[in-house]
Every structure is written in C-alpha cells, then in structure tokens.
Design an enzyme around this catalytic site. Structure first.
Site, PDB file in Angstrom:
ATOM      1  N   LYS A  10       2.013  -3.649  -3.762  1.00  0.00           N
ATOM      2  CA  LYS A  10       1.121  -3.321  -2.651  1.00  0.00           C
ATOM      3  C   LYS A  10      -0.129  -4.208  -2.645  1.00  0.00           C
ATOM      4  O   LYS A  10      -0.437  -4.875  -3.644  1.00  0.00           O
ATOM      5  CB  LYS A  10       0.733  -1.838  -2.753  1.00  0.00           C
ATOM      6  CG  LYS A  10       1.917  -0.872  -2.580  1.00  0.00           C
ATOM      7  CD  LYS A  10       1.436   0.583  -2.621  1.00  0.00           C
ATOM      8  CE  LYS A  10       2.578   1.567  -2.429  1.00  0.00           C
ATOM      9  NZ  LYS A  10       2.093   2.972  -2.411  1.00  0.00           N
ATOM     10  N   TYR A  50       6.620   3.682   6.822  1.00  0.00           N
ATOM     11  CA  TYR A  50       6.254   4.997   6.268  1.00  0.00           C
ATOM     12  C   TYR A  50       6.418   6.124   7.293  1.00  0.00           C
ATOM     13  O   TYR A  50       5.805   7.184   7.135  1.00  0.00           O
ATOM     14  CB  TYR A  50       4.818   4.967   5.747  1.00  0.00           C
ATOM     15  CG  TYR A  50       4.678   4.411   4.341  1.00  0.00           C
ATOM     16  CD1 TYR A  50       5.315   5.009   3.248  1.00  0.00           C
ATOM     17  CD2 TYR A  50       3.884   3.302   4.086  1.00  0.00           C
ATOM     18  CE1 TYR A  50       5.174   4.515   1.958  1.00  0.00           C
ATOM     19  CE2 TYR A  50       3.731   2.799   2.784  1.00  0.00           C
ATOM     20  CZ  TYR A  50       4.387   3.411   1.729  1.00  0.00           C
ATOM     21  OH  TYR A  50       4.237   2.933   0.450  1.00  0.00           O
ATOM     22  N   PHE A  58      -2.671  11.878   4.902  1.00  0.00           N
ATOM     23  CA  PHE A  58      -3.065  10.557   4.419  1.00  0.00           C
ATOM     24  C   PHE A  58      -2.367   9.405   5.160  1.00  0.00           C
ATOM     25  O   PHE A  58      -2.555   8.238   4.817  1.00  0.00           O
ATOM     26  CB  PHE A  58      -2.804  10.435   2.905  1.00  0.00           C
ATOM     27  CG  PHE A  58      -1.369  10.693   2.490  1.00  0.00           C
ATOM     28  CD1 PHE A  58      -0.395   9.711   2.598  1.00  0.00           C
ATOM     29  CD2 PHE A  58      -0.996  11.929   1.971  1.00  0.00           C
ATOM     30  CE1 PHE A  58       0.918   9.941   2.211  1.00  0.00           C
ATOM     31  CE2 PHE A  58       0.317  12.172   1.568  1.00  0.00           C
ATOM     32  CZ  PHE A  58       1.269  11.179   1.687  1.00  0.00           C
ATOM     33  N   ARG A  86      11.776   3.987 -10.404  1.00  0.00           N
ATOM     34  CA  ARG A  86      10.825   5.107 -10.336  1.00  0.00           C
ATOM     35  C   ARG A  86      10.251   5.395 -11.728  1.00  0.00           C
ATOM     36  O   ARG A  86       9.080   5.728 -11.863  1.00  0.00           O
ATOM     37  CB  ARG A  86      11.499   6.367  -9.774  1.00  0.00           C
ATOM     38  CG  ARG A  86      11.999   6.276  -8.329  1.00  0.00           C
ATOM     39  CD  ARG A  86      10.929   6.188  -7.283  1.00  0.00           C
ATOM     40  NE  ARG A  86       9.958   7.236  -7.333  1.00  0.00           N
ATOM     41  CZ  ARG A  86       9.064   7.467  -6.352  1.00  0.00           C
ATOM     42  NH1 ARG A  86       9.058   6.724  -5.236  1.00  0.00           N
ATOM     43  NH2 ARG A  86       8.174   8.407  -6.474  1.00  0.00           N
ATOM     44  N   ARG A 103       2.048   1.905 -12.723  1.00  0.00           N
ATOM     45  CA  ARG A 103       0.891   2.557 -12.086  1.00  0.00           C
ATOM     46  C   ARG A 103      -0.197   2.887 -13.102  1.00  0.00           C
ATOM     47  O   ARG A 103      -1.388   2.842 -12.771  1.00  0.00           O
ATOM     48  CB  ARG A 103       1.357   3.786 -11.306  1.00  0.00           C
ATOM     49  CG  ARG A 103       2.007   3.381  -9.972  1.00  0.00           C
ATOM     50  CD  ARG A 103       2.739   4.524  -9.320  1.00  0.00           C
ATOM     51  NE  ARG A 103       3.031   4.258  -7.907  1.00  0.00           N
ATOM     52  CZ  ARG A 103       3.826   5.035  -7.174  1.00  0.00           C
ATOM     53  NH1 ARG A 103       4.418   6.087  -7.712  1.00  0.00           N
ATOM     54  NH2 ARG A 103       4.036   4.740  -5.900  1.00  0.00           N
ATOM     55  N   ASN A 113      -2.000   2.677  -5.465  1.00  0.00           N
ATOM     56  CA  ASN A 113      -1.221   2.889  -6.688  1.00  0.00           C
ATOM     57  C   ASN A 113      -0.229   1.766  -6.983  1.00  0.00           C
ATOM     58  O   ASN A 113       0.777   1.973  -7.637  1.00  0.00           O
ATOM     59  CB  ASN A 113      -0.545   4.262  -6.643  1.00  0.00           C
ATOM     60  CG  ASN A 113       0.383   4.413  -5.455  1.00  0.00           C
ATOM     61  OD1 ASN A 113       0.589   3.457  -4.704  1.00  0.00           O
ATOM     62  ND2 ASN A 113       0.958   5.581  -5.302  1.00  0.00           N
ATOM     63  N   HIS A 116       5.439   0.430  -4.611  1.00  0.00           N
ATOM     64  CA  HIS A 116       6.348   1.363  -3.929  1.00  0.00           C
ATOM     65  C   HIS A 116       7.737   1.215  -4.538  1.00  0.00           C
ATOM     66  O   HIS A 116       8.127   0.112  -4.938  1.00  0.00           O
ATOM     67  CB  HIS A 116       6.431   1.028  -2.432  1.00  0.00           C
ATOM     68  CG  HIS A 116       7.538   1.765  -1.735  1.00  0.00           C
ATOM     69  ND1 HIS A 116       7.384   3.042  -1.267  1.00  0.00           N
ATOM     70  CD2 HIS A 116       8.838   1.415  -1.497  1.00  0.00           C
ATOM     71  CE1 HIS A 116       8.544   3.451  -0.750  1.00  0.00           C
ATOM     72  NE2 HIS A 116       9.432   2.480  -0.877  1.00  0.00           N
ATOM     73  N   GLU A 127      15.097   1.256   3.756  1.00  0.00           N
ATOM     74  CA  GLU A 127      13.958   0.395   3.419  1.00  0.00           C
ATOM     75  C   GLU A 127      14.388  -1.060   3.210  1.00  0.00           C
ATOM     76  O   GLU A 127      13.670  -1.977   3.607  1.00  0.00           O
ATOM     77  CB  GLU A 127      13.263   0.940   2.166  1.00  0.00           C
ATOM     78  CG  GLU A 127      12.567   2.269   2.449  1.00  0.00           C
ATOM     79  CD  GLU A 127      11.959   2.915   1.226  1.00  0.00           C
ATOM     80  OE1 GLU A 127      11.348   3.990   1.388  1.00  0.00           O
ATOM     81  OE2 GLU A 127      12.088   2.361   0.108  1.00  0.00           O
TER      82      GLU A 127
HETATM   83  P1  IDP Z   1       5.612   7.589  -3.942  1.00  0.00           P
HETATM   84  O1  IDP Z   1       5.052   6.240  -3.530  1.00  0.00           O
HETATM   85  O2  IDP Z   1       5.353   7.873  -5.401  1.00  0.00           O
HETATM   86  O3  IDP Z   1       7.056   7.788  -3.558  1.00  0.00           O
HETATM   87  P2  IDP Z   1       4.921   9.325  -1.706  1.00  0.00           P
HETATM   88  O4  IDP Z   1       4.666  10.797  -1.821  1.00  0.00           O
HETATM   89  O5  IDP Z   1       6.202   8.882  -1.083  1.00  0.00           O
HETATM   90  O6  IDP Z   1       4.732   8.698  -3.165  1.00  0.00           O
HETATM   91  O7  IDP Z   1       3.694   8.738  -0.899  1.00  0.00           O
HETATM   92  C1  IDP Z   1       3.739   7.429  -0.352  1.00  0.00           C
HETATM   93  C2  IDP Z   1       2.418   6.733  -0.644  1.00  0.00           C
HETATM   94  O8  IDP Z   1       1.368   7.414   0.067  1.00  0.00           O
HETATM   95  C3  IDP Z   1       1.954   6.778  -2.116  1.00  0.00           C
HETATM   96  O9  IDP Z   1       2.555   5.785  -2.907  1.00  0.00           O
HETATM   97  C4  IDP Z   1       0.475   6.580  -1.979  1.00  0.00           C
HETATM   98  O10 IDP Z   1       0.116   5.214  -1.740  1.00  0.00           O
HETATM   99  C5  IDP Z   1       0.170   7.390  -0.710  1.00  0.00           C
HETATM  100  N1  IDP Z   1      -0.181   8.791  -1.021  1.00  0.00           N
HETATM  101  C6  IDP Z   1       0.623   9.773  -1.496  1.00  0.00           C
HETATM  102  N2  IDP Z   1      -0.018  10.940  -1.648  1.00  0.00           N
HETATM  103  C7  IDP Z   1      -1.302  10.694  -1.246  1.00  0.00           C
HETATM  104  C8  IDP Z   1      -2.487  11.511  -1.177  1.00  0.00           C
HETATM  105  O11 IDP Z   1      -2.498  12.698  -1.515  1.00  0.00           O
HETATM  106  N3  IDP Z   1      -3.625  10.874  -0.730  1.00  0.00           N
HETATM  107  C9  IDP Z   1      -3.653   9.566  -0.348  1.00  0.00           C
HETATM  108  N4  IDP Z   1      -2.566   8.769  -0.407  1.00  0.00           N
HETATM  109  C10 IDP Z   1      -1.412   9.322  -0.856  1.00  0.00           C
HETATM  110 MG    MG Z   2       7.890   7.823  -1.668  1.00  0.00          MG
END
Ligand code: IDP
Ligand code: MG
Length: 141
Positions: A10, A50, A58, A86, A103, A113, A116, A127
């Site tokens: 990212k 997304y 968010f 993962r 991460r 973070n 992805h 994707e």
């Molecule tokens: P993942 O990337 O671990 O699969 P997801 O729940 O799919 O997590 O969320 C997609 C992306 O959205 C996350 O990687 C992160 O960048 C962002 N994100 C997830 N939860 C939050 C939140 O509570 N606040 C702000 N950004 C979030």
């Molecule tokens: Mg995800």
C-alpha cells in the site's frame, strides 16, 4: 495445492521504502510473484477494488489513503497462497499483529497497515481480475 492470491504493497509502505523488504518476505515464504506492477490508483479505482466495504464507516478514508500515492500490486502463487499470505501479513491492526509479520514491521495503524491480501478463493479471483488480464500473469511453472 498451488493457488494464487492478490497482494498490494500500500501507499504507506511504498512511501517508507519498504517495497524490497516486503517482496523479500513473500519470496522467503515461497510466495512467488507471477505478475507485478506499480500504479497510482485514482480514487474511483480504489472504490471499485474495495466495493465490498462501501457501507463501512472507514470506506471514504480508506479509498483516500489507497489513492494517496503509488502502490505495488502483485499476484503471488504458491501452496495455500491465500492463507499463507494472510499469516505473514499479520492482523489488520498492526498493534495486534504477531512479531515477525509484515504489518508488525511496517504498519502504522489499523488503516495504514502496509499490505493487502485476498481473504478467500472468491475474492482472490475478483481481485486478480480487477488488476491483471490473464495474459499479464506468468504461467511457466
Ligand atoms: P484486511 O486488509 O486485514 O483484510 P479488512 O477488514 O478487509 O482488513 O479492511 C480493509 C482495509 O480497510 C484494512 O486493511 C485497513 O486498511 C482498512 N480498515 C479496516 N478496518 C478499519 C478501521 O476500523 N478503521 C480504519 N481503516 C480500517
Ligand atoms: Mg480484507
């Protein structure tokens, strides 16, 4: 079983000059890049990628972040590639990610973070197809 997953380095990780370290972690985990490019997503592109999160609070902030600079988008191939990626990524919130994960090393907070990774075979198919036509994916193993 050999499978493919989509990974994104990212914009926060690209800004931190962590591209090389992160790709090295994929290779050490036997996740082989079979397609890769650097691109700066326009915001509507991030919104399309997304779309599954569009009702989340968010969502707008996430898409602004994902379009804030270039990302590296890769297809990784290997045994259990989706689950393995993962695992080496670590938890969504870097503060909760295990030591030794990408991460934990490069994430800043739950939004910024670093990486992805697809979370299921269905999302991986969507994707990968979102970013790469089949002819751009190496198939020589
Ligand atoms: P993942 O990337 O671990 O699969 P997801 O729940 O799919 O997590 O969320 C997609 C992306 O959205 C996350 O990687 C992160 O960048 C962002 N994100 C997830 N939860 C939050 C939140 O509570 N606040 C702000 N950004 C979030
Ligand atoms: Mg995800």
């Amino acid at each position: 079983m050999s499978e493919r997953t989509l990974a994104i380095i990212k914009p926060d990780a690209v800004r931190k000059q962590a591209i090389g370290d992160i790709i090295s972690r994929y290779e050490k985990a036997a996740l082989k890049p079979v397609a890769m490019k650097l691109l700066h997503m326009a915001k509507p592109v991030a919104e399309g990628f997304y779309a599954v999160h569009k009702s989340r609070p968010f969502f707008d902030s996430l898409c602004t972040f994902m379009s804030s600079g270039p990302s590296v988008v890769l297809v990784l191939q290997g045994d259990n590639a989706i689950k393995k990626n993962r695992e080496i990524m670590g938890a969504t919130d870097p503060a909760k990610a295990e030591q030794g994960t990408i991460r934990a090393a490069h994430g800043t907070n739950i939004e910024f973070n670093a990486v992805h990774g697809s979370d299921s075979p269905e999302t991986a198919t969507f994707e990968i197809g979102f970013f790469f036509p089949g002819m751009e994916i190496y198939d020589g193993r």
